[in-house]
Design an enzyme around this catalytic site. Structure first.
Site, PDB file in Angstrom:
ATOM      1  N   GLN A 197     -39.761  -4.182  91.281  1.00 14.87           N
ATOM      2  CA  GLN A 197     -39.396  -3.586  89.997  1.00 14.87           C
ATOM      3  C   GLN A 197     -40.615  -2.914  89.378  1.00 14.87           C
ATOM      4  OE1 GLN A 197     -37.914  -6.471  87.220  1.00 14.87           O
ATOM      5  NE2 GLN A 197     -39.351  -8.051  87.822  1.00 14.87           N
ATOM      6  N   HIS A 252     -36.128  -0.265  90.920  1.00 16.75           N
ATOM      7  CA  HIS A 252     -35.548  -0.810  89.697  1.00 16.75           C
ATOM      8  C   HIS A 252     -35.548   0.263  88.606  1.00 16.75           C
ATOM      9  CE1 HIS A 252     -35.338  -3.135  85.890  1.00 16.75           C
ATOM     10  NE2 HIS A 252     -34.502  -3.890  86.573  1.00 16.75           N
ATOM     11  N   ASP A 282     -31.663   0.260  88.002  1.00 15.18           N
ATOM     12  CA  ASP A 282     -30.963  -0.506  86.969  1.00 15.18           C
ATOM     13  C   ASP A 282     -30.857   0.365  85.715  1.00 15.18           C
ATOM     14  OD1 ASP A 282     -29.912  -2.369  85.232  1.00 15.18           O
ATOM     15  OD2 ASP A 282     -31.435  -3.888  85.598  1.00 15.18           O
ATOM     16  N   GLU A 335     -27.330  -0.512  89.403  1.00 15.08           N
ATOM     17  CA  GLU A 335     -27.080  -1.787  88.726  1.00 15.08           C
ATOM     18  C   GLU A 335     -26.678  -1.571  87.269  1.00 15.08           C
ATOM     19  OE1 GLU A 335     -29.531  -5.890  87.557  1.00 15.08           O
ATOM     20  OE2 GLU A 335     -30.299  -4.563  89.129  1.00 15.08           O
ATOM     21  N   ASP A 393     -24.496  -6.961  86.792  1.00 15.44           N
ATOM     22  CA  ASP A 393     -25.573  -7.644  86.077  1.00 15.44           C
ATOM     23  C   ASP A 393     -25.055  -8.124  84.721  1.00 15.44           C
ATOM     24  OD1 ASP A 393     -27.852  -8.607  84.908  1.00 15.44           O
ATOM     25  OD2 ASP A 393     -28.939  -6.722  84.881  1.00 15.44           O
ATOM     26  N   GLN A 446     -25.835  -9.564  91.133  1.00 19.03           N
ATOM     27  CA  GLN A 446     -27.136 -10.177  90.896  1.00 19.03           C
ATOM     28  C   GLN A 446     -26.930 -11.631  90.502  1.00 19.03           C
ATOM     29  OE1 GLN A 446     -31.312 -10.199  88.421  1.00 19.03           O
ATOM     30  NE2 GLN A 446     -29.906  -8.532  88.002  1.00 19.03           N
ATOM     31  N   LYS A 468     -28.656 -14.054  88.677  1.00 15.22           N
ATOM     32  CA  LYS A 468     -29.778 -14.019  87.735  1.00 15.22           C
ATOM     33  C   LYS A 468     -30.263 -15.453  87.515  1.00 15.22           C
ATOM     34  CE  LYS A 468     -31.390 -10.718  84.569  1.00 15.22           C
ATOM     35  NZ  LYS A 468     -31.143  -9.311  84.275  1.00 15.22           N
ATOM     36  N   THR A 504     -35.846 -12.452  86.624  1.00 18.28           N
ATOM     37  CA  THR A 504     -36.445 -11.668  85.546  1.00 18.28           C
ATOM     38  C   THR A 504     -37.949 -11.576  85.711  1.00 18.28           C
ATOM     39  OG1 THR A 504     -36.780 -11.592  83.131  1.00 18.28           O
ATOM     40  CG2 THR A 504     -36.537 -13.767  84.124  1.00 18.28           C
ATOM     41  N   CYS A 505     -38.499 -10.504  85.181  1.00 20.86           N
ATOM     42  CA  CYS A 505     -39.952 -10.354  85.132  1.00 20.86           C
ATOM     43  C   CYS A 505     -40.592 -11.428  84.269  1.00 20.86           C
ATOM     44  CB  CYS A 505     -40.308  -8.974  84.585  1.00 20.86           C
ATOM     45  SG  CYS A 505     -39.562  -8.627  82.965  1.00 20.86           S
TER      46      CYS A 505
END
Length: 440
Positions: A175, A197, A239, A276, A310, A332, A334, A363-364
């Site tokens: 990403q 991403h 995304d 996404e 998502d 996804q 998550k 997630t980041c």
């Protein structure tokens, strides 16, 4: 081996908490922060420092294993649990969670994780503990079982769910954050399997008519040709955070929409493309209906673009609903939103035998510890792809997830069935194979 003590320490996460509702409503970015008022409960500013809660389990032999409670960047959006505050949940982990786990057999990962999953949070706001708490405690339990058994976490999960784990690293999805050109070029040089991403989370970034996204994909295809070595065949994955729904609106099977997706496909060619979160419909049922409508429209028009669920696909029950309705080519998973990591494993496995692929995401805003745990989930379930995390700098997350999978797969190859049990700090010790280790 018994669990003797449970402790919790407030920590940092790999990125920030952002109020997605405020950003979509027009909060403007000034430098790294955002101007504007928050619109999601719990936020004091549109962008806030990310938090984690480090969970320590002390085992009977004196060893300590860890897991990190963490929540997604866009907490409180799309049906997710509210903003996670480490200080608020520390007493929960050291109270009811500790009471439930103290004295239990550390080898029984699945049983222990389900015990935490079922705990009463003692609050009127929810019937279960916050997803971040279940997520972090389950990571610690997975590492505890691996330590106690002398196995890798991949082997613990594979035994619990009777799977044949991947023998090579699962394709990693990089990403880019807002540095979508510079970081994409880094990804191409490093031969990232799935990229970039792109963080297309506003109409400005996509374009009023979607043209900016189309131009970006054409640029990306050109750079892939220029920078990628011979034989490199990446998959493009962008995304758009529901923004295409704002650009076009329903119905999504009409020619205007399918023709636009075909222009995206043509721009990305010859590389396969998946998009996404094309829309954010405001509820799970409407989201499923609109995603299915778009997917059917693309298939009828012969447009080879995959769509990825998502928004409103957060829990195991959500994943099952999207898969059962055929609403996405890819879902996804998550990871922080599903609770315990065992729930993520179950969600990936639910996709087996269907025409929907499982992307083990997240997630980041996670940590190295949670990313390493997810790498083992990806291997144990042989997911279609796994997210590089934490952080938005790309290189670090790609390194963490890739190296963890390489260590895990190499451990089995090098020992001929004996494993190297990985501790949460990266240390390892030779361990003798202890059989199948089924825990249920």
């Amino acid at each position: 081996m018994r669990i003797e003590a449970v402790r919790a320490i407030p920590g940092l996460s790999g990125f920030f908490f952002d109020d997605q509702r405020a950003i979509k409503a027009g909060a403007t970015q000034r430098g790294f922060a955002y101007d504007g008022s928050p619109q999601t409960a719990g936020f004091e500013r549109v962008r806030e420092a990310g938090e984690s809660l480090i969970v320590e389990l002390e085992l009977a032999d004196g060893s300590v294993v860890t897991g990190d409670c963490a929540a997604v960047q866009y907490s409180g959006a799309g049906g997710r649990d509210p903003l996670f505050r480490a200080g608020e949940y520390r007493p929960v982990v050291e109270g009811s969670v500790a009471d439930a786990l103290r004295g239990r057999d550390a080898t029984l990962f699945r049983e222990n994780a389900e015990t935490v999953e079922a705990l009463d949070p003692a609050t009127a706001d929810s019937d279960r503990l916050h997803t971040a708490v279940r997520y972090g405690v389950s990571q610690a339990l997975l590492n505890a079982a691996a330590r106690a058994r002398g196995r890798t976490p991949t082997d613990v999960l594979a035994a619990a769910y009777d799977t044949d784990p991947a023998t090579a690293p699962v394709p990693v999805f990089g990403q880019s954050g807002d540095e979508r050109r510079t970081n994409a070029e880094k990804m191409l040089i490093k031969e990232v399997p799935v990229l970039p991403h792109g963080l297309f989370n506003s109409v400005e970034k996509v374009g009023d008519d979607g043209a900016v996204l189309c131009e970006y994909l054409a640029w990306l295809a050109d750079r892939a040709d220029a920078l990628g070595p011979e034989g490199y065949a990446p998959r493009f994955h962008v995304d758009v955070y529901g923004i295409l729904g704002e650009v076009f609106g329903p119905p999504y099977d009409r020619t205007e929409v399918t023709a636009y997706f075909d222009s995206l496909r043509e721009a990305a060619a010859p590389y396969p493309l998946q998009v996404e979160g094309p829309m954010d419909a405001g509820s799970r049922e409407t989201q499923i209906a609109q995603m299915a409508e778009l997917r059917d429209g693309l298939q009828s028009a012969g447009v080879a673009v995959d769509i990825v669920a998502d928004e409103w696909c957060n829990t195991f029950e959500d994943v099952r609903a999207f898969v059962d309705r055929g609403a996405a080519d890819v879902v996804q998973i998550k990871t922080p939103d599903l609770g315990g990591v065992q729930r993520s494993a179950e969600a990936v496995l639910y996709c087996d035998g269907t025409d929907t692929r499982a992307y083990l995401g997240g997630t980041c805003n996670e940590t190295v510890t949670s990313a390493r745990a997810c790498a083992h989930v990806a291997l144990a379930t042989d997911a279609a792809q796994v997210l590089a995390k934490p952080g938005m700098g790309f290189d670090e997350g790609f390194m963490v997830v890739t190296n963890e999978m390489r260590r895990a797969t190499r451990a089995t190859d090098a020992t001929g069935g004996s494993e190297v049990a990985q501790g949460p700090s990266g240390d390892s010790r030779e361990a003798r194979s202890t059989g199948s280790g089924d825990d249920d």
